[in-house]
Design a protein around this motif. Structure first.
Motif, PDB file in Angstrom:
ATOM      1  N   ALA A  40       0.743  28.005  47.175  1.00  0.00           N
ATOM      2  CA  ALA A  40       0.546  27.948  45.728  1.00  0.00           C
ATOM      3  C   ALA A  40      -0.427  29.042  45.322  1.00  0.00           C
ATOM      4  N   TRP A  41      -0.203  29.599  44.140  1.00  0.00           N
ATOM      5  CA  TRP A  41      -1.064  30.630  43.567  1.00  0.00           C
ATOM      6  C   TRP A  41      -1.700  30.069  42.309  1.00  0.00           C
ATOM      7  N   ASP A  42      -3.033  29.973  42.285  1.00  0.00           N
ATOM      8  CA  ASP A  42      -3.782  29.565  41.097  1.00  0.00           C
ATOM      9  C   ASP A  42      -4.294  30.836  40.446  1.00  0.00           C
ATOM     10  N   CYS A  43      -3.642  31.248  39.377  1.00  0.00           N
ATOM     11  CA  CYS A  43      -3.909  32.543  38.754  1.00  0.00           C
ATOM     12  C   CYS A  43      -4.881  32.361  37.591  1.00  0.00           C
ATOM     13  N   GLY A  44      -5.953  33.161  37.588  1.00  0.00           N
ATOM     14  CA  GLY A  44      -7.021  32.954  36.626  1.00  0.00           C
ATOM     15  C   GLY A  44      -7.792  31.705  36.974  1.00  0.00           C
ATOM     16  N   CYS A  45      -8.125  31.563  38.241  1.00  0.00           N
ATOM     17  CA  CYS A  45      -8.637  30.297  38.777  1.00  0.00           C
ATOM     18  C   CYS A  45     -10.066  29.993  38.373  1.00  0.00           C
ATOM     19  N   GLY A  46     -10.814  30.987  37.834  1.00  0.00           N
ATOM     20  CA  GLY A  46     -12.198  30.724  37.461  1.00  0.00           C
ATOM     21  C   GLY A  46     -13.013  30.278  38.657  1.00  0.00           C
ATOM     22  N   SER A  47     -13.700  29.154  38.517  1.00  0.00           N
ATOM     23  CA  SER A  47     -14.518  28.641  39.614  1.00  0.00           C
ATOM     24  C   SER A  47     -13.778  27.609  40.460  1.00  0.00           C
TER      25      SER A  47
END
Length: 249
Positions: A40-47
């Motif tokens: 899985a890719w969490d794009c714009g994941c921040g913290s």
């Protein structure tokens, strides 16, 4: 577009400490819709709030963000790989991703280039899930104060892209085969200090502080105390979620 790395770098501590976590049932449901649970890719994941949730269901998770300061606050995990990279150009391999998740970040991206990147990295049958939420619902009295801060005081200090969140991304293109999603909410049990900490994490509040040298929340603290009651009391804080889910072809 706004300089997102600067917007959220200023608030990285408040953001990592006070942003709500996503409904685990939503993340579990999304994982079941994916063709497999390999990556899985969490794009714009921040913290990394959603990144950690994805790691409970996928063998590997890559979280990317343009803010190194935000990524420095993210909780590590043996199957999580954080990378400081733009959404539109990543080091992910071609045809490797089963689910791309964008949580409260799509409005910052160059959409044409980002969607091309999603197509490049997605494996057959992969999904793109885009989540957004606007203002919380607590009690009428507290909600009125939150709205006053959001609109009347901070209105001019929100980045132009914020309007897309308010609209549930309805005005943004989403060129993928849509999949129906059951209703989900983002819920938390917070005391007053946690709510105020969350409000401190708003990017517009940081922009206001930079412009005026004062915290616009300070004059409202007593009114928040009156509306909340016992500051140690725990109240349900709920954000209705907008989830756009598409199959990448």
């Amino acid at each position: 577009m706004s300089d997102t790395s600067q917007l959220f770098t200023r608030q990285s501590d408040a953001y990592s400490a006070n942003r709500p976590t996503y409904d685990p049932e939503l993340i579990a449901w999304l994982s079941r819709q994916a063709p497999d649970q390999s990556l899985a890719w969490d794009c714009g994941c921040g913290s990394g709030q959603a990144t950690r949730d994805l790691a409970r269901h996928f063998q590997r998770v890559v979280g990317t963000d343009v803010s190194a300061q935000q990524l420095a606050k993210a909780e590590a995990g043996p199957t999580i790989d954080y990378r400081c990279e733009p959404a539109e150009q990543t080091s992910l391999a071609d045809g490797s991703v089963s689910l791309t998740l964008v949580a409260q970040a799509l409005h910052w991206f160059d959409l044409e280039r980002f969607y091309a990147e999603v197509r490049r990295v997605s494996r057959p049958g992969a999904l793109l899930a885009v989540i957004s939420y606007n203002l919380s619902q607590i009690t009428p009295e507290v909600d009125a104060l939150v709205n006053h801060l959001y609109q009347d005081i901070l209105g001019p200090y929100w980045a132009e892209e914020r309007k897309h969140v308010e609209q549930g991304y309805r005005s943004l293109p989403f060129p993928f085969e849509r999949i129906d999603v059951p209703p989900f909410t983002l819920d938390a049990q917070w005391d007053l200090a946690r709510l105020l900490g969350y409000l401190e994490s708003w990017s517009a509040l940081a922009t206001y502080q930079q412009a005026h040298g004062s915290n616009p929340l300070d004059p409202l603290r007593e009114r928040f105390h009156q509306a909340w009651g016992d500051p140690a009391a725990s109240r349900r804080v709920s954000w209705p979620l907008t989830v756009n889910l598409g199959r990448v072809s």
